[in-house]
Design an enzyme around this catalytic site. Structure first.
Site, PDB file in Angstrom:
ATOM      1  CG  ASN A  52      40.457  35.456  70.497  1.00 46.13           C
ATOM      2  OD1 ASN A  52      41.094  35.727  71.520  1.00 46.13           O
ATOM      3  ND2 ASN A  52      39.383  36.152  70.136  1.00 46.13           N
ATOM      4  CE1 TYR A  54      37.540  32.056  80.088  1.00 46.86           C
ATOM      5  CE2 TYR A  54      38.698  32.807  82.036  1.00 46.86           C
ATOM      6  CZ  TYR A  54      38.513  32.848  80.675  1.00 46.86           C
ATOM      7  OH  TYR A  54      39.289  33.663  79.883  1.00 46.86           O
ATOM      8  CE  LYS A  87      40.003  30.726  77.840  1.00 48.46           C
ATOM      9  NZ  LYS A  87      40.029  30.920  76.373  1.00 48.46           N
TER      10      LYS A  87
HETATM   11  P1  NAD Z   1      35.012  39.361  74.083  1.00 39.78           P
HETATM   12  O1  NAD Z   1      33.801  38.958  74.810  1.00 39.78           O
HETATM   13  O2  NAD Z   1      35.320  40.808  73.880  1.00 39.78           O
HETATM   14  O3  NAD Z   1      35.079  38.633  72.674  1.00 39.78           O
HETATM   15  C1  NAD Z   1      34.768  37.288  72.553  1.00 39.78           C
HETATM   16  C2  NAD Z   1      34.782  36.906  71.105  1.00 39.78           C
HETATM   17  O4  NAD Z   1      34.329  35.556  71.022  1.00 39.78           O
HETATM   18  C3  NAD Z   1      33.847  37.765  70.266  1.00 39.78           C
HETATM   19  O5  NAD Z   1      34.447  38.037  69.020  1.00 39.78           O
HETATM   20  C4  NAD Z   1      32.631  36.867  70.068  1.00 39.78           C
HETATM   21  O6  NAD Z   1      31.985  37.049  68.828  1.00 39.78           O
HETATM   22  C5  NAD Z   1      33.246  35.479  70.116  1.00 39.78           C
HETATM   23  N1  NAD Z   1      32.254  34.514  70.550  1.00 39.78           N
HETATM   24  C6  NAD Z   1      31.599  34.494  71.741  1.00 39.78           C
HETATM   25  N2  NAD Z   1      30.720  33.475  71.749  1.00 39.78           N
HETATM   26  C7  NAD Z   1      30.831  32.852  70.537  1.00 39.78           C
HETATM   27  C8  NAD Z   1      30.218  31.735  69.946  1.00 39.78           C
HETATM   28  N3  NAD Z   1      29.295  31.028  70.580  1.00 39.78           N
HETATM   29  N4  NAD Z   1      30.586  31.374  68.695  1.00 39.78           N
HETATM   30  C9  NAD Z   1      31.527  32.068  68.039  1.00 39.78           C
HETATM   31  N5  NAD Z   1      32.164  33.133  68.536  1.00 39.78           N
HETATM   32  C10 NAD Z   1      31.816  33.513  69.778  1.00 39.78           C
HETATM   33  O7  NAD Z   1      36.189  38.645  74.864  1.00 39.78           O
HETATM   34  P2  NAD Z   1      37.774  38.816  74.894  1.00 39.78           P
HETATM   35  O8  NAD Z   1      38.110  39.315  76.236  1.00 39.78           O
HETATM   36  O9  NAD Z   1      38.303  39.496  73.692  1.00 39.78           O
HETATM   37  O10 NAD Z   1      38.144  37.266  74.886  1.00 39.78           O
HETATM   38  C11 NAD Z   1      38.834  36.649  73.842  1.00 39.78           C
HETATM   39  C12 NAD Z   1      39.570  35.453  74.407  1.00 39.78           C
HETATM   40  O11 NAD Z   1      40.485  35.901  75.407  1.00 39.78           O
HETATM   41  C13 NAD Z   1      38.676  34.424  75.088  1.00 39.78           C
HETATM   42  O12 NAD Z   1      39.112  33.128  74.735  1.00 39.78           O
HETATM   43  C14 NAD Z   1      38.908  34.689  76.559  1.00 39.78           C
HETATM   44  O13 NAD Z   1      38.685  33.548  77.347  1.00 39.78           O
HETATM   45  C15 NAD Z   1      40.351  35.121  76.574  1.00 39.78           C
HETATM   46  N6  NAD Z   1      40.774  35.893  77.741  1.00 39.78           N
HETATM   47  C16 NAD Z   1      40.253  37.113  78.014  1.00 39.78           C
HETATM   48  C17 NAD Z   1      40.684  37.810  79.136  1.00 39.78           C
HETATM   49  C18 NAD Z   1      40.145  39.167  79.493  1.00 39.78           C
HETATM   50  O14 NAD Z   1      40.434  39.652  80.603  1.00 39.78           O
HETATM   51  N7  NAD Z   1      39.403  39.834  78.615  1.00 39.78           N
HETATM   52  C19 NAD Z   1      41.655  37.258  79.975  1.00 39.78           C
HETATM   53  C20 NAD Z   1      42.168  36.014  79.659  1.00 39.78           C
HETATM   54  C21 NAD Z   1      41.727  35.339  78.536  1.00 39.78           C
END
Ligand code: NAD
Length: 253
Positions: free
Chosen positions: A96, A161, A165
């Site tokens: 994730n 990005y 994905k």
């Molecule tokens: P967030 O920024 O709240 O959390 C990201 C997580 O990734 C955190 O736990 C952080 O510790 C971890 N992380 C970041 N950089 C890191 C690194 N270098 N090494 C290890 N861990 C690392 O983001 P989120 O929105 O919860 O995103 C989680 C996933 O969901 C991601 O893969 C993101 O692409 C995907 N996503 C998010 C959204 C959105 O709108 N929030 C939409 C589609 C997909």
């Protein structure tokens, strides 16, 4: 039953990026459903903070943490070896952790493109590579990846990005086909815009038109995505593999 529906009773799950946002909601959902969860984060401090918050909710939760460098296979292998030794198996992996980008191609730095691929793609490969032998030895397992709605439509900036994905979807579908015979299911969830830290810097002027365009009329919550992961991780999804499940309120970017 610890407090949910017990859908993952006795399972051992590893969730990357489990310290906040979608990952944290997924860790919480899995714990509510009887799993033991090892959450991975980038720093000890954020991992400890997440664990103490979860223990504050329910002191009986079996939650542990580690902070390997996800972009480095040896570091990931070492962490997964320790987890497998301590818990005797790894049933579920949720890839994730991820980062986003809004950079325009005119200014996009080479190192920023590499950085996003290192986390969003290489880390998915590394963690999957490190876990599959343990799953096979144990008779099977489940790998789940966090994709994104932009893996279907692309997006008009930050091309690294969506490119990352699209690659996650490629890994999902290919590994599903390669690992089916080992009883390892591989699926992805493609969230739409979801309210997490990743979205906090996106201005309202960008968010509001997005909400208007979503048929279900709201932005996603981390729990919406965690619910999809719970279903796909559980035996209720035992005949589902190679799928990218959209959880986006029918949003179309
Ligand atoms: P967030 O920024 O709240 O959390 C990201 C997580 O990734 C955190 O736990 C952080 O510790 C971890 N992380 C970041 N950089 C890191 C690194 N270098 N090494 C290890 N861990 C690392 O983001 P989120 O929105 O919860 O995103 C989680 C996933 O969901 C991601 O893969 C993101 O692409 C995907 N996503 C998010 C959204 C959105 O709108 N929030 C939409 C589609 C997909």
């Amino acid at each position: 039953m610890i407090g949910g529906y017990d859908m993952l009773n006795g399972k051992v799950a590893v969730v990357t990026g489990g310290t906040r946002g979608i990952g944290f909601a997924t860790v919480k959902k899995f714990l509510e459903n009887g799993a033991k969860v090892i959450l991975l984060g980038s720093r000890k401090e954020s991992v400890d903070k997440a664990i103490s918050e979860l223990k504050g909710i329910n002191e009986n939760y079996e939650v542990d943490g580690a902070w390997p460098n996800l972009s480095n296979l040896s570091s990931v292998e070492e962490a997964f070896k320790k987890i497998n030794e301590k818990y005797g198996k790894i049933d579920i992996l949720v890839n994730n952790a991820g980062m986003s980008s809004m950079d325009k191609i005119y200014d996009y730095k080479e190192e920023d493109f590499k950085k996003i691929m290192d986390l969003n793609v290489n880390a998915v490969f590394n963690c999957s590579r490190a876990v599959v032998s343990y799953m096979k030895e144990n008779g099977g397992g489940v790998i789940l990846n966090t994709s994104s709605m932009v893996s279907i439509y692309g997006q008009p900036s930050g091309c690294g990005y969506p490119a990352s994905k699209f690659a996650v979807n490629g890994l999902t579908k290919s590994l599903a086909r390669e690992l089916g015979r080992d009883n390892i299911r591989v699926n992805a969830v493609a969230p739409g815009v979801t309210l997490t830290d990743m979205m906090k810097d996106v201005p309202d002027s960008v968010i509001e038109p997005i909400i208007k365009s979503i048929p279900l009329g709201r932005i996603g919550k981390p729990e919406d995505i965690a619910n999809a992961f719970l279903f796909l991780a559980s035996d209720m999804a035992s005949y589902i593999t190679g799928v990218v499940l959209s959880v986006d309120g029918a949003a179309r970017s």
